[in-house]
Design a protein around this motif. Structure first.
Motif, short mmCIF file in Angstrom:
data_model
loop_
_atom_site.label_atom_id
_atom_site.label_comp_id
_atom_site.label_asym_id
_atom_site.label_seq_id
_atom_site.Cartn_x
_atom_site.Cartn_y
_atom_site.Cartn_z
N GLU A 70 -3.55 -50.43 -18.36
CA GLU A 70 -3.09 -51.65 -19.29
C GLU A 70 -3.51 -52.79 -18.44
N ARG A 71 -3.36 -53.13 -17.31
CA ARG A 71 -3.71 -54.13 -16.60
C ARG A 71 -5.15 -54.30 -16.36
N VAL A 72 -6.10 -53.15 -16.04
CA VAL A 72 -7.33 -53.28 -15.87
C VAL A 72 -7.89 -53.62 -17.41
N ALA A 73 -7.58 -52.91 -18.51
CA ALA A 73 -8.06 -53.57 -19.75
C ALA A 73 -7.90 -54.93 -19.87
N ALA A 81 -8.39 -48.80 -21.19
CA ALA A 81 -8.89 -48.25 -19.95
C ALA A 81 -8.19 -46.80 -19.58
N ALA A 82 -8.91 -46.12 -18.68
CA ALA A 82 -8.50 -44.61 -18.41
C ALA A 82 -8.71 -44.52 -16.81
N PHE A 83 -7.65 -44.25 -16.18
CA PHE A 83 -7.70 -44.01 -14.65
C PHE A 83 -8.40 -42.74 -14.21
N PHE A 84 -9.35 -42.56 -13.23
CA PHE A 84 -10.14 -41.61 -12.68
C PHE A 84 -9.76 -41.59 -11.18
N PRO A 85 -9.80 -40.23 -10.73
CA PRO A 85 -9.56 -40.25 -9.13
C PRO A 85 -10.65 -40.81 -8.28
N SER A 86 -11.98 -40.70 -9.26
CA SER A 86 -13.02 -41.18 -8.25
C SER A 86 -14.11 -41.81 -9.35
N GLY A 87 -14.87 -42.76 -8.77
CA GLY A 87 -15.92 -43.45 -9.82
C GLY A 87 -16.96 -42.38 -10.26
N VAL A 219 -14.94 -49.72 -13.03
CA VAL A 219 -14.56 -50.43 -11.64
C VAL A 219 -13.90 -49.56 -10.50
N SER A 220 -14.01 -49.75 -9.22
CA SER A 220 -13.21 -49.31 -8.23
C SER A 220 -12.09 -50.14 -7.78
N PHE A 221 -11.13 -49.29 -7.04
CA PHE A 221 -9.95 -49.92 -6.68
C PHE A 221 -9.88 -50.05 -5.15
N TYR A 222 -10.83 -49.40 -4.40
CA TYR A 222 -10.77 -49.39 -2.97
C TYR A 222 -11.97 -49.99 -2.25
N LYS A 223 -13.23 -50.36 -3.09
CA LYS A 223 -14.40 -51.07 -2.48
C LYS A 223 -14.00 -52.16 -1.87
N SER A 224 -13.61 -53.06 -2.86
CA SER A 224 -13.08 -54.73 -2.63
C SER A 224 -11.77 -54.91 -2.50
N LEU A 225 -10.98 -54.12 -3.17
CA LEU A 225 -9.49 -54.29 -3.32
C LEU A 225 -8.67 -53.67 -2.22
N GLY A 226 -9.30 -52.59 -1.46
CA GLY A 226 -8.42 -52.21 -0.63
C GLY A 226 -7.66 -51.32 -0.87
N GLY A 227 -7.77 -50.56 -1.99
CA GLY A 227 -6.79 -49.52 -2.56
C GLY A 227 -7.18 -48.10 -1.76
N ALA A 231 -10.42 -45.14 -9.53
CA ALA A 231 -11.20 -45.86 -10.53
C ALA A 231 -10.57 -46.11 -11.75
N ALA A 232 -11.50 -46.99 -12.64
CA ALA A 232 -11.18 -47.01 -14.09
C ALA A 232 -12.18 -47.06 -14.79
N LEU A 233 -12.24 -46.64 -15.98
CA LEU A 233 -13.42 -46.98 -17.16
C LEU A 233 -12.78 -47.47 -18.11
N ALA A 234 -13.41 -48.39 -18.41
CA ALA A 234 -12.84 -49.39 -19.63
C ALA A 234 -13.85 -49.52 -20.71
N GLY A 235 -13.37 -49.71 -21.94
CA GLY A 235 -13.99 -49.69 -23.10
C GLY A 235 -13.40 -49.60 -24.35
N PRO A 236 -14.07 -49.34 -25.32
CA PRO A 236 -13.51 -49.04 -26.81
C PRO A 236 -12.36 -48.00 -26.76
N LYS A 237 -11.20 -48.09 -27.65
CA LYS A 237 -10.08 -47.22 -27.32
C LYS A 237 -10.66 -45.78 -27.46
N THR A 238 -11.45 -45.63 -28.58
CA THR A 238 -12.07 -44.18 -29.12
C THR A 238 -12.69 -43.60 -27.97
N LEU A 239 -13.48 -44.42 -27.33
CA LEU A 239 -14.27 -43.90 -26.07
C LEU A 239 -13.55 -43.50 -25.21
#
Length: 383
Positions: A70-73, A81-87, A219-227, A231-239
């Motif tokens: 929800e924060r990323v969206a 948005a959907a959380f993924f273990p990798s980009g 978007v990635s959570f470790y490349k610039s944010l230090g996570g 990763a997360a994929l954001a877009g339309p809810k149906t997607l």
């Protein structure tokens, strides 16, 4: 013979790691050089600032994972948005879903894009997708190049910034034009935004304005944010709903992911607001490096881009990669200053490059500090 060479390289790698990790001054300290204890301490120290630790742990993507989604969206101005273990998984799923929706399995992307170079062509092997290249120039394709593609494509894939070309970005006008050109082809636009967080300074636009030009964004959570990863994929809810189904099929619906999700929330809270400052200081560092090398009498140097578009850029010098890597290690060992804490890459005969990242430690460096370190580095090179 082979074992001896391998052992020698392992010894050299360990020596470099000790030198770079032990340096008292560096422009950036990546998490992958930390110890397990250091990362755990960092996580537990900051976690109470970003999440209620008395809440239950996540189970297969609920709880803290949903909070992160929800924060990323919200940051990107997308429905979901959907959380993924990798980009890598997130991008494969995004391209697969768009191919199904557009009815076209062709993706227009730059040949230096991450899926072409670093994912073993997974989108082709697993989903039967193919690519066309609007350009091979080391920059994002132009609107004319996309417009003039002589075969239909379903998705235009844009990596912002284009890392392998030097973390380069188009102008805002060029970005708007190229996304418009894609839609003239009745194609959707997907942005590889692994490093999108730091693009706002160059474009002079907030994240949601940039993301609004695309139909989906990773978007990635470790490349610039230090996570820790993720990763997360954001877009339309149906997607996003469809992407979550494919996430399950790809093995990405993991029992508990709260450590990674916590580290991502910490990055969004603490690192994201600092990125514009890193970008601004990267420009100071780049200029000082150029001045330092010139003052030290190097016959040729290249900082690319000349004014960095993000907090990362390339440095090119007219020496073999092993020579430059050795000089960087010796500087760290002998002075405690680590200007180039990584292995250099070969760019051609007698020509090599490395990437420079300016993070929180780099803010402590003045232009004079950078010039002095550059001058010292050059003294360790053959003349």
């Amino acid at each position: 013979m082979g074992d001896t060479a391998e052992e020698a390289e392992e010894t050299a790698e360990q020596r470099r790691r000790v030198a770079w990790r032990g340096a008292r001054r560096a422009l950036w300290r990546p998490g992958f050089r930390s110890t397990v204890g250091e990362l755990l301490a960092r996580l537990t120290d900051s976690a109470p600032d970003v999440y209620d630790l008395d809440l239950p742990v996540d189970m297969y993507g609920n709880g803290i994972v949903e909070t992160l989604e929800e924060r990323v969206a919200g940051l990107l101005g997308k429905e979901a948005a959907a959380f993924f273990p990798s980009g890598t998984m997130a991008q494969q799923v995004a391209l697969r879903c768009w191919a199904g929706r557009t009815g076209n399995t062709t993706v227009a992307m730059h040949p230096l894009s991450h899926p072409e170079l670093h994912e073993r062509h997974a989108f082709s092997a697993l989903s039967g997708l193919r690519t066309v290249h609007p350009t091979s120039e080391p920059r994002m394709p132009s609107a004319d190049e996309v417009h003039d593609l002589d075969e239909p494509f379903g998705t235009l894939f844009l990596e912002l910034p284009l890392r392998e070309a030097g973390f380069v970005l188009p102008s805002w006008k060029e970005l708007v034009a190229v996304t418009d050109a894609a839609r003239e082809h009745d194609a959707v636009v997907h942005v590889d935004g692994a490093r999108l967080w730091e693009c706002v300074t160059h474009f002079g636009r907030p994240l949601d304005d940039i993301a609004a030009l695309a139909d989906s964004v990773y978007v990635s959570f470790y490349k610039s944010l230090g996570g820790l990863g993720g990763a997360a994929l954001a877009g339309p809810k149906t997607l996003v709903d469809e992407a979550k189904a494919w996430r399950h099929r790809y093995g990405g619906q993991i029992l508990q992911q709260f450590p990674t999700a916590l580290s991502a929330l910490i990055g969004l809270e603490k690192e994201l607001p600092l990125l514009p400052e890193y970008v601004a200081h990267a420009r100071v560092v780049a200029a000082a490096l150029r001045e330092g090398f010139t003052g030290a009498g190097l016959p040729w140097t290249r900082i690319h881009p000349e004014e960095p578009h993000t907090h990362q850029f390339q440095v090119w010098l007219p020496y073999e990669a092993d020579t430059l890597t050795e000089a960087g290690m010796l500087q760290a060992e002998e002075t405690g200053v680590s200007l180039f804490p990584q292995v250099w890459g070969r760019g051609g005969p007698g020509l090599s490059f490395t990437e420079v990242t300016v993070g929180a430690p780099g803010l402590e460096w003045t232009a004079d500090d950078v010039r002095a370190a550059a001058t010292d580095f050059v003294t360790r090179l053959p003349r």
